[in-house]
Design a protein around this motif. Structure first.
Motif, PDB file in Angstrom:
ATOM      1  N   LEU A  99      36.666  43.034  32.571  1.00 39.78           N
ATOM      2  CA  LEU A  99      37.114  44.401  32.394  1.00 39.78           C
ATOM      3  C   LEU A  99      36.684  44.806  30.988  1.00 39.78           C
ATOM      4  N   VAL A 100      35.724  45.743  30.915  1.00 40.59           N
ATOM      5  CA  VAL A 100      35.134  46.159  29.651  1.00 40.59           C
ATOM      6  C   VAL A 100      35.741  47.500  29.255  1.00 40.59           C
ATOM      7  N   GLN A 101      36.271  47.552  28.034  1.00 42.19           N
ATOM      8  CA  GLN A 101      36.952  48.749  27.556  1.00 42.19           C
ATOM      9  C   GLN A 101      36.131  49.420  26.468  1.00 42.19           C
ATOM     10  N   GLY A 102      35.894  50.711  26.629  1.00 42.36           N
ATOM     11  CA  GLY A 102      35.164  51.485  25.641  1.00 42.36           C
ATOM     12  C   GLY A 102      36.089  52.032  24.572  1.00 42.36           C
ATOM     13  N   ALA A 103      35.506  52.729  23.619  1.00 39.36           N
ATOM     14  CA  ALA A 103      36.265  53.288  22.506  1.00 39.36           C
ATOM     15  C   ALA A 103      37.305  54.290  22.965  1.00 39.36           C
ATOM     16  N   ASP A 104      37.087  54.908  24.114  1.00 39.10           N
ATOM     17  CA  ASP A 104      38.016  55.906  24.631  1.00 39.10           C
ATOM     18  C   ASP A 104      39.118  55.287  25.492  1.00 39.10           C
ATOM     19  N   ALA A 105      39.214  53.957  25.502  1.00 41.05           N
ATOM     20  CA  ALA A 105      40.206  53.176  26.247  1.00 41.05           C
ATOM     21  C   ALA A 105      39.954  53.174  27.748  1.00 41.05           C
ATOM     22  N   LEU A 106      38.896  53.820  28.224  1.00 47.11           N
ATOM     23  CA  LEU A 106      38.560  53.764  29.640  1.00 47.11           C
ATOM     24  C   LEU A 106      37.828  52.456  29.916  1.00 47.11           C
ATOM     25  N   THR A 107      37.926  51.979  31.145  1.00 47.03           N
ATOM     26  CA  THR A 107      37.360  50.673  31.467  1.00 47.03           C
ATOM     27  C   THR A 107      36.353  50.749  32.605  1.00 47.03           C
ATOM     28  N   VAL A 108      35.444  49.785  32.605  1.00 45.90           N
ATOM     29  CA  VAL A 108      34.541  49.552  33.725  1.00 45.90           C
ATOM     30  C   VAL A 108      34.601  48.063  34.046  1.00 45.90           C
ATOM     31  N   GLU A 109      34.327  47.752  35.287  1.00 49.39           N
ATOM     32  CA  GLU A 109      34.351  46.356  35.713  1.00 49.39           C
ATOM     33  C   GLU A 109      32.921  45.849  35.837  1.00 49.39           C
ATOM     34  N   THR A 110      32.711  44.625  35.386  1.00 54.16           N
ATOM     35  CA  THR A 110      31.434  43.944  35.504  1.00 54.16           C
ATOM     36  C   THR A 110      31.692  42.603  36.162  1.00 54.16           C
ATOM     37  N   HIS A 145      19.403  28.930  41.262  1.00 57.32           N
ATOM     38  CA  HIS A 145      18.154  29.444  40.721  1.00 57.32           C
ATOM     39  C   HIS A 145      18.319  30.786  40.036  1.00 57.32           C
ATOM     40  N   ARG A 146      19.430  31.431  40.252  1.00 55.02           N
ATOM     41  CA  ARG A 146      19.591  32.758  39.695  1.00 55.02           C
ATOM     42  C   ARG A 146      21.066  33.090  39.557  1.00 55.02           C
ATOM     43  N   ALA A 147      21.318  34.159  38.877  1.00 53.03           N
ATOM     44  CA  ALA A 147      22.654  34.718  38.776  1.00 53.03           C
ATOM     45  C   ALA A 147      22.519  36.220  38.960  1.00 53.03           C
ATOM     46  N   THR A 148      23.574  36.842  39.375  1.00 50.71           N
ATOM     47  CA  THR A 148      23.590  38.285  39.581  1.00 50.71           C
ATOM     48  C   THR A 148      24.702  38.874  38.756  1.00 50.71           C
ATOM     49  N   ILE A 149      24.445  40.006  38.147  1.00 51.49           N
ATOM     50  CA  ILE A 149      25.497  40.716  37.431  1.00 51.49           C
ATOM     51  C   ILE A 149      25.537  42.144  37.970  1.00 51.49           C
ATOM     52  N   CYS A 150      26.730  42.608  38.262  1.00 51.82           N
ATOM     53  CA  CYS A 150      26.941  43.964  38.750  1.00 51.82           C
ATOM     54  C   CYS A 150      27.808  44.697  37.727  1.00 51.82           C
ATOM     55  N   VAL A 151      27.332  45.850  37.307  1.00 46.02           N
ATOM     56  CA  VAL A 151      28.077  46.673  36.358  1.00 46.02           C
ATOM     57  C   VAL A 151      28.477  47.942  37.092  1.00 46.02           C
ATOM     58  N   SER A 152      29.738  48.254  37.078  1.00 44.84           N
ATOM     59  CA  SER A 152      30.220  49.435  37.755  1.00 44.84           C
ATOM     60  C   SER A 152      29.611  50.688  37.141  1.00 44.84           C
ATOM     61  N   SER A 153      29.340  51.663  37.973  1.00 45.57           N
ATOM     62  CA  SER A 153      28.841  52.940  37.474  1.00 45.57           C
ATOM     63  C   SER A 153      29.964  53.961  37.370  1.00 45.57           C
ATOM     64  N   GLN A 154      31.192  53.520  37.596  1.00 47.07           N
ATOM     65  CA  GLN A 154      32.346  54.403  37.512  1.00 47.07           C
ATOM     66  C   GLN A 154      33.311  53.899  36.459  1.00 47.07           C
ATOM     67  N   VAL A 155      33.880  54.807  35.700  1.00 43.65           N
ATOM     68  CA  VAL A 155      34.926  54.452  34.749  1.00 43.65           C
ATOM     69  C   VAL A 155      36.241  54.429  35.517  1.00 43.65           C
ATOM     70  N   GLY A 156      37.076  53.462  35.166  1.00 48.06           N
ATOM     71  CA  GLY A 156      38.416  53.416  35.734  1.00 48.06           C
ATOM     72  C   GLY A 156      38.555  52.559  36.970  1.00 48.06           C
ATOM     73  N   CYS A 157      37.604  51.685  37.260  1.00 51.03           N
ATOM     74  CA  CYS A 157      37.750  50.807  38.411  1.00 51.03           C
ATOM     75  C   CYS A 157      38.974  49.925  38.238  1.00 51.03           C
ATOM     76  N   ALA A 158      39.751  49.806  39.257  1.00 59.13           N
ATOM     77  CA  ALA A 158      40.980  49.011  39.175  1.00 59.13           C
ATOM     78  C   ALA A 158      40.662  47.550  39.376  1.00 59.13           C
ATOM     79  N   VAL A 159      41.102  46.732  38.457  1.00 65.09           N
ATOM     80  CA  VAL A 159      41.023  45.288  38.594  1.00 65.09           C
ATOM     81  C   VAL A 159      42.418  44.835  38.974  1.00 65.09           C
ATOM     82  N   ASN A 160      42.518  44.055  40.042  1.00 66.92           N
ATOM     83  CA  ASN A 160      43.805  43.636  40.606  1.00 66.92           C
ATOM     84  C   ASN A 160      44.572  44.835  41.089  1.00 66.92           C
TER      85      ASN A 160
END
Length: 160
Positions: A99-110, A145-160
């Motif tokens: 859960l990544v939080q920006g300066a504005d306290a909004l979050t995105v999930e990766t 052989h690989r790893a995948t990373i997904c970064v949400s394109s929406q702010v405010g995704c709920a974790v749990n």
């Protein structure tokens, strides 16, 4: 997800309420900010280099800027303001959600997935139906052989 798997990280210092963030400006934007501060535009390139290539997290650590300029920027409320990882969830299969939080306290999930699901042509692990020439075992004892990373394109995704 089991709440006991929650790990709190203090990846960066908390952002000051009244701070102005340099992180997020492109080179032209940083040059404009430096000109507005009475500095030559090329100072913006120095700031961009420090933030985006050298990954400097604090203005007072940008060694290419004069000390007086660094002090003035800090005094005016500027800070780098990189996003911080506020929570990490780890699954038994090695998948990690951040859960990544920006300066504005909004979050995105990766989400980081250490291996593919076997459905892609590039997944050649022994259980994926490929050649079976898996790389040395990773942290979960499996080869991949690989790893995948997904970064949400929406702010405010709920974790749990």
């Amino acid at each position: 997800m089991n709440p006991s798997q929650l790990v709190s990280l203090d990846a960066n210092k908390p952002l000051r309420e009244s701070s102005k963030q340099l992180f997020g400006f492109d080179g032209a934007g940083l040059a404009a900010q430096m000109v507005a501060a009475g500095e030559p535009a090329w100072r913006g390139r120095q700031v961009a280099e420090a933030i985006y290539r050298q990954r400097v997290a604090e203005i007072d650590r940008i060694s290419t800027l004069p000390v007086k300029l660094r002090q003035r920027l800090i005094g005016q409320g500027w800070q780098i303001g990189r996003p911080r990882i506020s929570q990490v969830f780890t699954s038994v299969d090695g998948t990690e959600r951040y859960l990544v939080q920006g300066a504005d306290a909004l979050t995105v999930e990766t989400v980081w997935m250490p291996e593919g699901d076997g459905g892609e042509g590039g997944d050649d692990g022994p259980d994926a139906g490929g050649r079976g020439d898996a790389e040395p075992a990773g942290p979960m004892g499996k080869g991949w052989h690989r790893a995948t990373i997904c970064v949400s394109s929406q702010v405010g995704c709920a974790v749990n």
